[in-house]
Design an enzyme around this catalytic site. Structure first.
Site, mmCIF file in Angstrom:
data_model
loop_
_atom_site.group_PDB
_atom_site.id
_atom_site.type_symbol
_atom_site.label_atom_id
_atom_site.label_comp_id
_atom_site.label_asym_id
_atom_site.label_seq_id
_atom_site.Cartn_x
_atom_site.Cartn_y
_atom_site.Cartn_z
ATOM 1 N N GLU A 175 -5.431 5.526 6.190
ATOM 2 C CA GLU A 175 -6.320 6.535 6.734
ATOM 3 C C GLU A 175 -7.590 6.800 5.921
ATOM 4 O O GLU A 175 -7.749 7.844 5.285
ATOM 5 C CB GLU A 175 -5.539 7.847 6.929
ATOM 6 C CG GLU A 175 -4.342 7.642 7.848
ATOM 7 C CD GLU A 175 -3.473 8.876 7.999
ATOM 8 O OE1 GLU A 175 -3.679 9.856 7.279
ATOM 9 O OE2 GLU A 175 -2.584 8.852 8.850
ATOM 10 N N GLU A 364 2.634 5.708 11.772
ATOM 11 C CA GLU A 364 3.158 7.061 11.541
ATOM 12 C C GLU A 364 3.111 7.831 12.839
ATOM 13 O O GLU A 364 2.161 7.675 13.600
ATOM 14 C CB GLU A 364 2.283 7.874 10.583
ATOM 15 C CG GLU A 364 2.394 7.524 9.164
ATOM 16 C CD GLU A 364 1.506 8.428 8.324
ATOM 17 O OE1 GLU A 364 1.257 9.587 8.714
ATOM 18 O OE2 GLU A 364 1.051 7.944 7.290
HETATM 19 C C1 GBH Z 1 -0.663 11.602 7.767
HETATM 20 O O1 GBH Z 1 -1.994 11.776 8.165
HETATM 21 C C2 GBH Z 1 -0.607 11.138 6.332
HETATM 22 O O2 GBH Z 1 -0.740 9.737 6.258
HETATM 23 C C3 GBH Z 1 0.666 11.552 5.640
HETATM 24 O O3 GBH Z 1 0.582 11.278 4.268
HETATM 25 C C4 GBH Z 1 0.943 13.006 5.912
HETATM 26 O O4 GBH Z 1 2.079 13.473 5.244
HETATM 27 C C5 GBH Z 1 1.107 13.193 7.392
HETATM 28 O O5 GBH Z 1 -0.054 12.815 8.034
HETATM 29 C C6 GBH Z 1 1.346 14.629 7.799
HETATM 30 O O6 GBH Z 1 0.249 15.418 7.513
HETATM 31 O O7 GBH Z 1 -7.860 19.155 6.861
HETATM 32 O O8 GBH Z 1 -6.805 20.631 8.416
HETATM 33 O O9 GBH Z 1 -8.572 19.193 9.165
HETATM 34 C C7 GBH Z 1 -2.102 12.333 9.439
HETATM 35 C C8 GBH Z 1 -3.502 12.471 9.924
HETATM 36 C C9 GBH Z 1 -5.533 13.551 9.851
HETATM 37 C C10 GBH Z 1 -3.599 14.830 9.449
HETATM 38 C C11 GBH Z 1 -6.370 14.635 9.273
HETATM 39 C C12 GBH Z 1 -4.454 15.954 8.857
HETATM 40 C C13 GBH Z 1 -6.743 16.864 8.864
HETATM 41 C C14 GBH Z 1 -6.219 18.228 8.675
HETATM 42 N N1 GBH Z 1 -4.214 13.549 9.286
HETATM 43 N N2 GBH Z 1 -5.775 15.916 9.444
HETATM 44 S S1 GBH Z 1 -7.474 19.352 8.240
#
Ligand code: GBH
Length: 474
Positions: A175, A364
């Site tokens: 990511e 994921e």
């Molecule tokens: C995944 O990303 C990660 O790869 C993993 O490590 C993690 O544990 C899992 O999600 C659960 O979170 O800053 O509030 O705008 C998922 C995609 C995209 C989720 C960006 C959080 C931004 C949150 N991510 N998103 S925010």
């Protein structure tokens, strides 16, 4: 009892399914066996950086409990396991001239052997956000293209050399959007750089994310080139990248809203997928950012385009949402950014396949529930919201593959375990397995049993789960 409503068709025998984790979120043991610090070590200890003020020093202690984790995977009957390697266990100071740590190599080597001995296919991420601290201190990590690309490629090379005889599925990065925007724009993830001076003493949110993202793309591309030229012929594996992006839909049929939805996809997924698979940044990104978006040199662009060649695949994580007018579709998870909207998952898979024409692995897929509201472990194991989420996405997955013809080759639930949820600390639980952080005991939740059962029924599976076929609630 949870019925999975098996339709008459199945996913192919070689469809890989399992669960995913990441090194810093589960391993703990941050001082063990010569590991160097990562940028998350100190960052997670700064007051206010994690919701509960807790760090990753212990996490789920998987560095010591990896045999137990393997047993869990066997219990669920998975075909594959996605985990990440900690760069600073392999090369403690990170750089291309720095020594390799044999103890770190041995840890992952034994783990890979443990998977293979149980008939589980390793699916390995090289970089899931735990940059060696030394590289940040030396030259600001992803902000220094001239250094980081060479250091990442050397790290990748060590991994291909030492594990590539047994690992046939590689992901370079997890990511890049999160690395760039959350680490160098909003400053909520390590290294925590931002223009917001209340949050960070250093950083420039209007330039740094795009510089960091550019370095990530180049590091991916040069690692793919190396794999193709020096390893692929003898090792016979494949290599790709995991991209994240929220699904966006136009509010109505107006041109403005159709364009707005496309722009949202461009700045999340297209930012990385377009250069890698289509050979250039999305036009909208250039229009939006002007000079702030770095250019590729002709030589770099050739390597980036080449990295999107025929055998390439795209890992993708998806959490579907839409908020057209303040209302929302789907059930809200226990974190602001995530809603359960299964039709969006099918649409997203179709969008990706149509635009990029590459095989897709869902690297994921998961849902956070308010486990901490539950009074007892028994209650936490009855994670109905998460079961419902997985019921929806699995049926969307099947429809995308069987009815729409999308080439999806694997699916990983996030996550095998409740674990260190970055800025959320341990407050937010994504696991299909409950972890009691006092005892580190693991307890399969209903959602884990659901996925185990679902894939047993829907993949021509030669390895049935040892968990009972039905879930009886007490
Ligand atoms: C995944 O990303 C990660 O790869 C993993 O490590 C993690 O544990 C899992 O999600 C659960 O979170 O800053 O509030 O705008 C998922 C995609 C995209 C989720 C960006 C959080 C931004 C949150 N991510 N998103 S925010």
């Amino acid at each position: 009892m949870i019925a999975t409503n098996a339709p008459p068709y199945k996913l192919p025998t070689d469809f890989l399914w399992g669960f995913a984790t990441a090194s810093f979120q589960i391993e703990g043991a941050t001082d063990a066996d010569g590991r160097g610090k990562s940028i998350w070590d100190d960052f997670s200890k700064i007051t206010g950086k994690t919701l509960d003020g807790r760090d990753g020093d212990v996490a789920t202690d998987s560095y010591h409990r990896w045999q137990e984790d393997l047993d869990l995977l066997v219990q669920y009957g998975v075909k594959s396991y996605r985990f990440s390697i900690s760069w600073s266990r392999i090369i403690p100071s990170g750089g291309r001239e720095d020594p390799v740590n044999e103890a770190g190599i041995e840890f992952y080597s034994d783990f890979i052997d443990g998977l293979l001995a149980r008939g589980i296919t390793p699916f390995v991420t090289l970089y899931h956000w735990d940059l060696p601290q030394a590289l940040h201190d030396r030259y600001l990590g992803w902000l220094n293209k001239g250094e980081i690309v060479l250091d990442f490629v050397r790290y990748a090379k060590v991994c291909f050399e030492r594990f590539g005889d047994r690992v046939k599925h590689w992901l370079t990065m997890n990511e890049p959007w999160c690395i760039s925007i959350l680490g160098y724009g909003r400053g909520v993830f390590a290294p925590g750089r931002s223009s917001d001076r209340l949050r960070s003493p250093e950083g420039n949110s209007s330039t740094e994310p795009w510089i960091a993202g550019h370095s990530v793309i180049l590091s991916h591309a040069y690692a793919v080139k190396l794999y193709r030229e020096e390893f692929k012929a003898k090792q016979g594996g494949e290599i790709g990248i995991t991209l994240n992006g929220d699904w966006a839909m136009p509010y109505d049929d107006s041109i403005q809203n159709i364009e707005a939805a496309q722009h949202a996809l461009d700045v999340a997924i297209g930012w990385f997928a377009d250069p890698i698979y289509l050979g250039q940044y999305p036009a909208y990104m250039k229009q939006m950012l002007g000079d702030r978006l770095p250019d590729f040199t002709p030589e770099e662009l050739a390597v980036v385009k080449e990295a999107g060649g025929e055998d390439e695949f795209q890992g993708h994580v998806e959490y579907t949402f839409t908020r057209p007018d303040g209302t929302q579709l789907g059930t809200q998870a226990h974190c602001a950014w995530l809603q359960d909207y299964a039709p969006g998952f099918r649409d997203l898979l179709n969008y990706l396949y149509k635009r990029y024409r590459k095989p897709i692995y869902v690297t994921e897929n998961g849902f956070a529930v308010k486990d901490e509201d539950k009074k007892t472990v028994e209650e936490a194991l009855q994670d109905d919201d998460r079961v419902q989420y997985y019921r929806g996405v699995t049926s969307s997955l099947l429809a995308a593959v069987k009815e729409d013809g999308v080439d999806v080759r694997g699916y990983f639930g996030w996550s095998l375990l409740d674990n260190f949820e970055w800025a959320d600390g341990y407050v937010t639980r994504f696991g299909v397995t409950y972890v009691d952080y006092e005892t580190q005991k693991r307890y399969p939740k209903d959602s884990g049993k659901f996925l185990s059962q679902w894939f047993k029924e829907h993949v021509d599976n030669d390895k049935p789960s040892s968990i009972p076929a039905t879930i009886v609630k007490v």
